[in-house]
Design an enzyme around this catalytic site. Structure first.
Site, short mmCIF file in Angstrom:
data_model
loop_
_atom_site.label_atom_id
_atom_site.label_comp_id
_atom_site.label_asym_id
_atom_site.label_seq_id
_atom_site.Cartn_x
_atom_site.Cartn_y
_atom_site.Cartn_z
N LYS A 100 0.80 -1.24 0.00
CA LYS A 100 0.00 0.00 0.00
C LYS A 100 0.83 1.28 0.00
CE LYS A 100 -3.30 -2.25 2.96
NZ LYS A 100 -2.80 -2.58 4.28
N GLY A 135 10.69 -6.61 8.43
CA GLY A 135 9.44 -7.06 7.83
C GLY A 135 9.63 -8.08 6.73
N GLY A 169 8.40 -2.03 11.71
CA GLY A 169 7.67 -0.78 11.99
C GLY A 169 8.61 0.32 12.47
P1 AMP Z 1 3.81 -4.47 2.91
O1 AMP Z 1 3.31 -5.09 4.18
O2 AMP Z 1 3.16 -3.18 2.56
O3 AMP Z 1 5.33 -4.40 2.86
O4 AMP Z 1 3.37 -5.45 1.76
C1 AMP Z 1 3.85 -6.74 1.62
C2 AMP Z 1 2.89 -7.51 0.77
O5 AMP Z 1 2.75 -6.85 -0.47
C3 AMP Z 1 3.35 -8.91 0.46
O6 AMP Z 1 2.53 -9.83 1.12
C4 AMP Z 1 3.20 -9.01 -1.07
O7 AMP Z 1 2.56 -10.20 -1.49
C5 AMP Z 1 2.31 -7.82 -1.39
N1 AMP Z 1 2.48 -7.35 -2.76
C6 AMP Z 1 3.63 -7.01 -3.38
N2 AMP Z 1 3.39 -6.67 -4.67
C7 AMP Z 1 2.06 -6.78 -4.87
C8 AMP Z 1 1.21 -6.56 -5.98
N3 AMP Z 1 1.69 -6.18 -7.16
N4 AMP Z 1 -0.11 -6.76 -5.82
C9 AMP Z 1 -0.60 -7.15 -4.63
N5 AMP Z 1 0.14 -7.37 -3.53
C10 AMP Z 1 1.47 -7.19 -3.65
#
Ligand code: AMP
Length: 437
Positions: free
Chosen positions: A236, A394, A417
């Site tokens: 996100k 993370g 975090g």
């Molecule tokens: P975050 O917690 O924001 O670092 O997000 C990590 C997550 O982002 C992981 O579980 C990935 O599977 C997901 N992710 C990475 N690229 C994509 C994408 N193109 N579409 C959906 N989810 C994604």
């Protein structure tokens, strides 16, 4: 680093309350990864060797506050109770409370105390409460060089609630407060900051783990050897708004991949099909693209993308993919990893850096078909031997460890975090409260 460490204060014969991060993964009462225990050992051993009475405290998971008379339901349980007819709510609440009481074992730090006792040659005892009778007896019985681990702090609502009475009781165990829990340094809880903030302890220093995290990460952000490249990915944009803005000011180039890239691509007029997007953040993305231009910094976005018809379910399921132009993703397809041209481009930019920090995967790396972009970034960082390479905890830390690149990085943060908040330029409460040199 302008904070005092355990080496700057007298610890001999002193009760040293050490906030550690023993939130280790466990399965059926067995610790499945000892990294966090090992991370705390240098500080614990130093204090033991220097004749301190060591009182360790930590949280583990998100348990209910079973040490309080009134056990509170968590958000999910409250919602479930509220969805029931009025007459069924009391019984449902009672059932949740009974379950919470039974879950004590699941969240107990006892297995950690047992393991630590093995590592430290039988010098460790365990208190079955946090600030109650057992803890008090065991703390008072400590001889110099001995250790007691208190039970999970979050069994008491006073920990997260920063309750003054709870803080006073903790402070009674404490001549010297030592924070070595980087993973919770961004939280302002009783044991992570409040007992010092309330003025209950005068001597407050950091341990070796926090010292290392700060020296490497904060110093790299403030005085990076250039070129300084930042790589951001993950799901996100909203989670990383301030990180993007702050990093743009510090780094020479910013690489954006993962699910968050599509909002940027849409902001540039791209067709992103069914990819992840945060429409409310399009203006923000444009602001960042303009900010980069004004500052003369480069933002690298994907030029090609691995797409599929739908998100893999289960996440590691076999999946049929194709590679398309990132600005022209078909309407019925979603982007799930960076494509081969982007992978090469990003890897080359990473390799050009003398300081590289990374947070967030380039794609859905949990699926082998969609992990190639993330692997390539990890590999490029691992191969940058003369660069300072920092992984911000993370998912990226997990990916690097699984791929076997962990020992090739300069630093892998123990706090996802907390390191993100450092990248944001925030002051972490668990560090701000410590004595300055
Ligand atoms: P975050 O917690 O924001 O670092 O997000 C990590 C997550 O982002 C992981 O579980 C990935 O599977 C997901 N992710 C990475 N690229 C994509 C994408 N193109 N579409 C959906 N989810 C994604």
């Amino acid at each position: 680093m302008n904070k005092k460490t355990v080496q700057d204060v007298e610890v001999k014969g002193k009760k040293c309350l050490v906030r550690v991060d023993f939130n280790v993964p466990m399965k059926d009462g067995v610790i499945t990864d000892e990294n966090r225990i090992n991370g705390a050992l240098p500080t614990i051993k130093y204090l033991m060797d220097n004749g301190a009475k060591v009182i360790l405290c930590s949280h583990m998971g998100k348990p209910h506050n079973v040490f309080n008379e009134k056990i509170k339901l968590n958000k999910k349980e409250k919602k479930a109770v509220e969805a029931l007819p009025e007459e069924e709510r009391a019984a449902a609440t009672e059932a949740y409370i009974e379950k919470a009481k039974k879950d004590v074992k699941k969240y107990s730090l006892k297995p950690v105390a047992d393991r630590l006792n093995e590592i430290l040659g039988g010098k460790v005892t365990f208190a079955t409460d946090t600030v109650g009778a057992d803890a008090t007896t065991k703390v008072n019985a400590l001889k110099d060089g001995e250790v007691v681990l208190l039970e999970n702090l979050r069994f008491d609502a006073g920990e997260e609630g920063k309750d003054l009475e709870f803080c006073k009781k903790l402070a009674a165990f404490c001549d010297v407060y030592v924070n070595d829990a980087f993973g919770t340094a961004h939280r302002s809880h009783a044991s992570t900051a409040a007992i010092v903030e309330y003025g209950l302890v005068e001597t407050a220093v950091c341990g070796f783990l926090i010292e290392k995290e700060l020296t490497i990460m904060a110093d790299s952000l403030e005085n990076p050897v250039r070129p300084f490249i930042a790589v951001l990915g993950g799901a996100k944009v909203a989670d990383k708004l301030n990180v993007i803005s702050n990093l743009l000011e510090k780094c020479d180039a910013l690489i954006i991949g993962g699910g968050m890239a599509y909002t940027f691509l849409k902001a540039q007029g791209g067709e992103i099909g069914a990819s992840l997007v945060d429409n409310e953040k399009i203006n923000y993305c444009n602001e960042m693209l303009n900010k980069a231009k004004t500052l003369g910094k480069k933002i690298y976005l994907p030029i090609d993308t691995v797409v599929a018809k739908s998100f893999p379910d289960p996440i590691d399921a076999e999946i049929e993919v194709e590679v398309v132009d990132s600005m022209a993703i078909p309407q019925d397809k979603m982007g799930l990893d960076i494509g081969p041209k982007t992978t090469e481009l990003f890897a080359n930019v990473v390799k050009s850096g003398k300081t590289v920090i990374w947070n967030g995967p380039m794609g859905v790396f949990e699926n082998p078909t969609l992990a190639k972009g993330t692997i390539a970034i990890a590999k490029a960082m691992a191969e940058s031997e003369d660069a300072t390479t920092i992984i911000g905890g993370g998912d990226s830390a997990a990916a690097v460890a699984t791929l076997g690149f962990a020992d090739k990085m300069s630093h892998i943060s123990t706090g996802g975090g907390a390191s993100l908040e450092l990248f944001e330029g925030k002051v972490l409460p668990g560090i701000a409260c410590l004595n300055e040199i």
